[in-house]
Design a protein around this motif. Structure first.
Motif, PDB file in Angstrom:
ATOM      1  N   LYS A   1       3.533   0.888  -3.391  1.00  0.00           N
ATOM      2  CA  LYS A   1       2.859   0.820  -4.690  1.00  0.00           C
ATOM      3  C   LYS A   1       3.685   0.047  -5.728  1.00  0.00           C
ATOM      4  O   LYS A   1       4.452  -0.853  -5.410  1.00  0.00           O
ATOM      5  CB  LYS A   1       2.549   2.235  -5.196  1.00  0.00           C
ATOM      6  CG  LYS A   1       1.671   3.060  -4.281  1.00  0.00           C
ATOM      7  CD  LYS A   1       0.276   2.512  -4.216  1.00  0.00           C
ATOM      8  CE  LYS A   1      -0.689   3.455  -3.470  1.00  0.00           C
ATOM      9  NZ  LYS A   1      -0.316   3.726  -2.090  1.00  0.00           N
ATOM     10  N   LYS A   2       3.483   0.419  -6.983  1.00  0.00           N
ATOM     11  CA  LYS A   2       4.080  -0.281  -8.123  1.00  0.00           C
ATOM     12  C   LYS A   2       5.598  -0.251  -8.077  1.00  0.00           C
ATOM     13  O   LYS A   2       6.265  -1.222  -8.439  1.00  0.00           O
ATOM     14  CB  LYS A   2       3.570   0.338  -9.421  1.00  0.00           C
ATOM     15  CG  LYS A   2       4.079  -0.318 -10.677  1.00  0.00           C
ATOM     16  CD  LYS A   2       3.461   0.347 -11.905  1.00  0.00           C
ATOM     17  CE  LYS A   2       3.972  -0.278 -13.190  1.00  0.00           C
ATOM     18  NZ  LYS A   2       3.393   0.375 -14.388  1.00  0.00           N
ATOM     19  N   GLN A   3       6.180   0.867  -7.628  1.00  0.00           N
ATOM     20  CA  GLN A   3       7.639   0.982  -7.598  1.00  0.00           C
ATOM     21  C   GLN A   3       8.268  -0.089  -6.713  1.00  0.00           C
ATOM     22  O   GLN A   3       9.290  -0.676  -7.066  1.00  0.00           O
ATOM     23  CB  GLN A   3       8.043   2.370  -7.093  1.00  0.00           C
ATOM     24  CG  GLN A   3       9.555   2.567  -7.023  1.00  0.00           C
ATOM     25  CD  GLN A   3       9.940   3.920  -6.446  1.00  0.00           C
ATOM     26  OE1 GLN A   3       9.070   4.777  -6.239  1.00  0.00           O
ATOM     27  NE2 GLN A   3      11.217   4.112  -6.181  1.00  0.00           N
TER      28      GLN A   3
ATOM     29  N   VAL B 180      -2.368  -4.802  -6.757  1.00  0.00           N
ATOM     30  CA  VAL B 180      -1.984  -3.403  -6.731  1.00  0.00           C
ATOM     31  C   VAL B 180      -2.037  -2.846  -8.158  1.00  0.00           C
ATOM     32  O   VAL B 180      -1.930  -3.599  -9.135  1.00  0.00           O
ATOM     33  CB  VAL B 180      -0.563  -3.242  -6.126  1.00  0.00           C
ATOM     34  CG1 VAL B 180       0.491  -3.719  -7.110  1.00  0.00           C
ATOM     35  CG2 VAL B 180      -0.302  -1.800  -5.723  1.00  0.00           C
ATOM     36  N   GLU B 181      -2.188  -1.575  -8.300  1.00  0.00           N
ATOM     37  CA  GLU B 181      -2.254  -0.971  -9.629  1.00  0.00           C
ATOM     38  C   GLU B 181      -0.977  -1.269 -10.415  1.00  0.00           C
ATOM     39  O   GLU B 181       0.129  -0.978  -9.967  1.00  0.00           O
ATOM     40  CB  GLU B 181      -2.439   0.543  -9.512  1.00  0.00           C
ATOM     41  CG  GLU B 181      -2.606   1.223 -10.859  1.00  0.00           C
ATOM     42  CD  GLU B 181      -2.779   2.730 -10.719  1.00  0.00           C
ATOM     43  OE1 GLU B 181      -2.816   3.420 -11.751  1.00  0.00           O
ATOM     44  OE2 GLU B 181      -2.879   3.213  -9.563  1.00  0.00           O
TER      45      GLU B 181
ATOM     46  N   TYR C 157       0.832  -1.206   0.000  1.00  0.00           N
ATOM     47  CA  TYR C 157       0.000   0.000   0.000  1.00  0.00           C
ATOM     48  C   TYR C 157       0.866   1.255   0.000  1.00  0.00           C
ATOM     49  O   TYR C 157       0.559   2.236  -0.692  1.00  0.00           O
ATOM     50  CB  TYR C 157      -0.918  -0.012   1.218  1.00  0.00           C
ATOM     51  CG  TYR C 157      -1.754   1.235   1.352  1.00  0.00           C
ATOM     52  CD1 TYR C 157      -2.887   1.426   0.568  1.00  0.00           C
ATOM     53  CD2 TYR C 157      -1.395   2.234   2.264  1.00  0.00           C
ATOM     54  CE1 TYR C 157      -3.650   2.586   0.689  1.00  0.00           C
ATOM     55  CE2 TYR C 157      -2.146   3.391   2.393  1.00  0.00           C
ATOM     56  CZ  TYR C 157      -3.274   3.566   1.598  1.00  0.00           C
ATOM     57  OH  TYR C 157      -4.020   4.713   1.707  1.00  0.00           O
TER      58      TYR C 157
END
Length: 695
Positions: free
Chosen positions: A169-171, A203-204, A166
């Motif tokens: 994220k994507k990184q 996750v996105e 959360y």
């Protein structure tokens, strides 16, 4: 030129295998140098006739020092240089250590030790508090390239993984360690925690993780299948888009299918095959994995086995199959009362998927010609199926291309030869329905002049015999198998000699010499031990008859309590125990001095052992009954002891049950070998789709 000794013992300590290449290479190189042959091997230049001779000797030395499976790979090479290079290419990768999870030692962390301590302990409050103060710490990496998300994944802390995902994220989820593994890859390859994987994929942009390859070129799905993690493999496959899977190289797609079949993840393998319209030829290599599946779905039903035993079995087999039925009923009772785990996953749960995959290959194999099937090693897969007793595979491939049924190895051995060598009764029975004139098959010989009876005479695989006390029972099975093949083959096979001038019976005696010695040794040692027990029982019961409870009358010498019912029970039980102990000792003494012949292991010795065990068990039961009767006489005026006496009487059944416990292995062997369930299905031909084929 000076002659060279090429005995492998004088060259290397061990023949070359997959696991000793480095040591073999050093010893072989030094030996070739000492024989002035290394320059030919190293350079590969052969300009004169002398160089040709030296090259031939070097090649001979190299080939002689290889194990049979390695030798098969280089036997066609013409020069030592090519053979040496091939061995280097083939054997080096075998020693590569597979990647594994390297644990994080917090004391060795140079920065953010508190953060890693919180993660290691599963403390999300401490972790989140630390990251609020130092938010960039979430992207800090260890020397191994792993982030705090990698560590949380390895530790299996779902709540921390979700929190880190959360925040980062994507990184964060796309960061890779030095092996190229993302946190999802570690979850796929080394854990079964689908929830952790789901939190990263959801996750996105997380679905991109499914297609990220590590340095080995493997995506998370491949890693999960390689580890045999079924739930994880299913989740990743159904979340992966068709683009991700079909974007993989052909090698990786085949590898995924192989790994799924090896791990019995048949539903994923079936879906993977369905995604192809027409099967690419490279997928035929997967047939080897299908061929190695045991013939698990056509195992004999217990009642079919019982019927066969009662019709054709001898007395020993009848007794043993009754014991097997008792064991099955006990297992049913354990299941009924919930004593057996219900979480065990068996190959039987995936029968439909397995058969679906087999039928899919059957439909596609028929589209290839024999040359293509030979290049794809499908003929070799037929031999593998015979080795593992996979009669379903053999039947389906035969229907796809009848020529596959006559697959043959370099030694001239077909599937029936493999069935005989590896004791696969169901495959061997195919001869009954393949042709009217079975002599075409059963009189065929291999390149060494061995017919089927010669092959049956060799010692069979002992993979299911991991204890020394079953050598006698294995000897019985070996003789039964030899006799069974002898009844099927042509009469001329029984007296035929192979290229070494040996008949089948001579080979049987030579190859089973050690097994017969082991069986004889075990029988004699066991007989000696039980004979001592029998002698002790004789001594006790013989003494007890003259020291009867209640004493003797002084005037007549008759027992005082001779009219008591409990005294009569005591006397009868004592006599039975004495007589059965004497019978036991007599049988065991006979076994110790017996001159053993192979045929004796078939019926005579098992009958003697079983009868001796029964006599000894009856003797011990009778002794306990006599003891309880005597105890009842002594305590006849103390009625409060009645429960104690009854308890002892109940326990008398235990000595009778325990001696048979070690016969379970033999029971299974008898039940397996005597089963006619497969024979009925093969000879009938209806359920498997067999039809009479005349050649």
């Amino acid at each position: 030129m000076e002659s060279i000794c090429v005995a492998s013992r004088g060259i290397v300590r061990e023949e070359l295998t997959r696991y000793n290449y480095q040591e073999w290479k050093i010893l072989m190189k030094n030996y070739l140098r000492g024989e002035n042959l290394w320059d030919v091997v190293e350079s590969g230049s052969v300009s004169t006739s002398i160089d040709e001779q030296r090259d031939a000797k070097a090649l001979h030395i190299i080939q002689l020092s290889c194990a049979p499976n390695i030798f098969d790979q280089i036997k066609h090479f013409q020069t030592a240089h090519i053979a040496w290079k091939h061995l280097a290419e083939v054997c080096r990768p075998k020693f590569k250590i597979q990647p594994h999870i390297r644990p994080v030692v917090v004391s060795d962390v140079s920065e953010h030790k508190a953060l890693y301590k919180f993660v290691e302990n599963g403390d999300w409050e401490g972790t989140s508090s630390y990251l609020r103060d130092q938010p960039n710490a979430i992207f800090w990496t260890l020397p191994s390239g792993r982030t705090v998300l990698h560590v949380a994944t390895i530790e299996g802390h779902k709540n921390i993984v979700e929190g880190l995902v959360y925040l980062g994220k994507k990184q964060l989820v796309k960061m890779q360690d030095e092996d190229g593994n993302t946190a999802l890859a570690l979850a796929a390859g080394y854990t079964e925690n689908v929830n952790i994987a789901r939190s990263m994929v959801n996750v996105e942009g997380g679905e991109e993780l499914l297609g990220i390859e590590n340095k080995e070129g493997e995506i998370p799905l491949l890693m999960a299948a390689n580890s045999g993690r079924k739930r994880m493999t299913r989740y990743l496959y159904f979340r992966s888009s068709s683009h991700v899977i079909h974007h993989q190289s052909s090698h990786n797609r085949v590898l995924l299918l192989k790994r799924c079949i090896q791990a019995h993840i048949f539903d994923v393998a079936s879906k993977l095959l369905e995604s192809y319209g027409e099967l690419p030829i490279e997928f035929l290599s997967v047939l080897h994995e299908l061929a190695r599946m045991p013939s698990a779905y056509l195992q004999a039903d217990l009642w079919q086995t019982v019927i066969y035993i009662f019709k054709k079995g001898n007395l020993i087999d009848v007794i043993l199959i009754m014991m097997l039925m008792t064991e099955k009923l006990m297992g049913f009772a354990r299941n009924l009362f919930g004593l057996k785990s219900k979480n065990r996953e068996s190959i039987f749960e995936h029968e439909n998927e397995f058969l679906q995959i087999l039928r899919y290959y059957k439909n596609n194999v028929s589209k290839f010609n024999s040359s293509q099937l030979r290049d794809a090693l499908v003929y070799d897969a037929m031999l593998e199926a015979a080795k593992y007793g996979n009669v379903e595979f053999i039947n389906d491939m035969r229907e796809a291309n009848h020529d596959l049924l006559w697959a043959m190895d370099d030694h001239g051995r077909d599937i029936f030869s493999y069935a005989v060598i590896h004791r696969k009764h169901n495959v061997f029975l195919l001869m009954h329905i393949l042709c009217g004139n079975k002599d075409i098959i059963n009189y065929r010989t291999d390149m060494f002049g061995n017919n089927l009876l010669h092959l049956a005479a060799h010692l069979g695989p002992l993979s299911d015999m991991n204890r020394g006390d079953v050598a006698a029972w294995q000897m019985k099975i070996e003789i039964e198998w030899f006799k069974e093949v002898e009844e099927v083959v042509h009469v001329k096979c029984r007296e035929a000699k192979n290229e070494e001038g040996k008949k089948p019976e001579e080979i049987f005696m030579e190859t089973h010499k050690e097994l017969m010695k082991d069986g004889e040794k075990w029988i004699k040692e066991t007989a000696g031990t039980f004979a001592i027990v029998g002698v002790l029982v004789i001594t006790v019961m013989f003494t007890a008859i003259f020291t009867v409870p209640g004493g003797l009358r002084q005037d007549t010498g008759m027992p005082i309590l001779i009219k008591e019912k409990r005294f009569i029970v005591f006397i009868v039980a004592d006599v039975i125990s004495l007589l059965t102990s004497i019978s036991t000792v007599r049988i065991y003494i006979k076994l110790i001095g017996y001159r053993y012949a192979p045929v004796d292991f078939l019926e005579r010795l098992p009958a003697m052992i079983l009868s001796a065990v029964n006599f000894l068990s009856l003797s011990l039961v009778s002794m306990m009954i006599a003891f309880c009767a005597a105890l009842g006489i002594v305590l006849q005026n103390l009625w409060s002891y009645k429960d104690f006496v009854v308890g002892i009487v109940v326990l008398t059944v235990i000595p009778y049950i325990l001696p048979f416990w070690d016969f379970r292995t033999y029971i299974r062997l008898i039940a397996h070998q005597k089963s006619n369930f497969m024979e009925r299905r093969l000879l009938d031909g209806s359920s498997l789709g067999f039809h009479k084929v005349h050649m």
